[in-house]
Design an enzyme around this catalytic site. Sequence first.
Site, short mmCIF file in Angstrom:
data_model
loop_
_atom_site.label_atom_id
_atom_site.label_comp_id
_atom_site.label_asym_id
_atom_site.label_seq_id
_atom_site.Cartn_x
_atom_site.Cartn_y
_atom_site.Cartn_z
N LYS A 83 -3.88 -7.99 -4.90
CA LYS A 83 -4.66 -7.51 -6.03
C LYS A 83 -3.94 -7.67 -7.25
CE LYS A 83 -7.24 -3.11 -6.77
NZ LYS A 83 -7.13 -1.79 -6.51
C1 E4P Z 1 -10.45 -0.11 -7.36
O1 E4P Z 1 -9.67 -0.75 -6.83
C2 E4P Z 1 -9.57 1.14 -8.00
O2 E4P Z 1 -8.31 1.38 -7.03
C3 E4P Z 1 -10.29 2.29 -8.14
O3 E4P Z 1 -11.64 2.11 -7.78
C4 E4P Z 1 -10.11 2.82 -9.66
O4 E4P Z 1 -11.01 3.87 -9.64
P1 E4P Z 1 -10.76 4.91 -10.78
O5 E4P Z 1 -11.18 4.43 -12.08
O6 E4P Z 1 -11.39 6.41 -10.20
O7 E4P Z 1 -9.27 5.22 -10.84
#
Ligand code: E4P
Length: 214
Positions: A83
């Site tokens: 990522k």
């Molecule tokens: C995605 O990969 C992220 O980890 C996640 O969906 C972020 O979500 P949030 O905006 O609720 O922290």
Amino acid sequence: MQFFIDTGIIEEINQAKEWGFVDGVTTNPSLIAQTGRSQADVIKDIVKIIDGPISAEVISTDREGMIKEGAELAKIHDNVVIKLPLTEAGISACKWFSDNNIKTNVTLCFSANQALLAAKNGATYISPFVGRLDDIGVDGNGLIAEIRQVFDNYGFTTKILAASLRHADHVKQSALIGADVATMPFSVIKQLFKHPLTDIGLEKFLADHAKSNK
Ligand code: E4P
């Protein structure tokens, strides 16, 4: 449509495995911090539970650091997806990983132009953050629709991974638009099961069964 669970908590991932419909896992540095463990240790445990894509995020902010860190994470298991943040360095590192056949998830995407850059550099997944756009008064699912159209216009194979989904309606809307994947916290997955008429209907069936079996 694939479903990923957005968590580093092993108990939640074990429950997801038992449900049967969860295809993969996404994590981020905030979710890993909640576990109080190292990312490598958490990812090593997750790959033993779910046989599907497991996203692990780099912390480095420069291209070389991202490549070094991501290459180490990729050694943990073939299912690990690197990522990368949607920055100049992240997009450049994305190209290196795709050239080296390592799967990537480009994260923190808030515009269709950003998604185009990730797709052009061969990202496996692009993660538009629906909830965080809604938080600032911008239609998050509108972004999913824009990216869907752009990718379909040109046949990009990068998968749209709807992220930052905060409630069941976000999931439904992203499915209607045609996101390839939805990643959700445990609490949002639990909401998907729920309908009051299911509970009322089951209660009546059980009560009628009890009456006829006295
Ligand atoms: C995605 O990969 C992220 O980890 C996640 O969906 C972020 O979500 P949030 O905006 O609720 O922290």
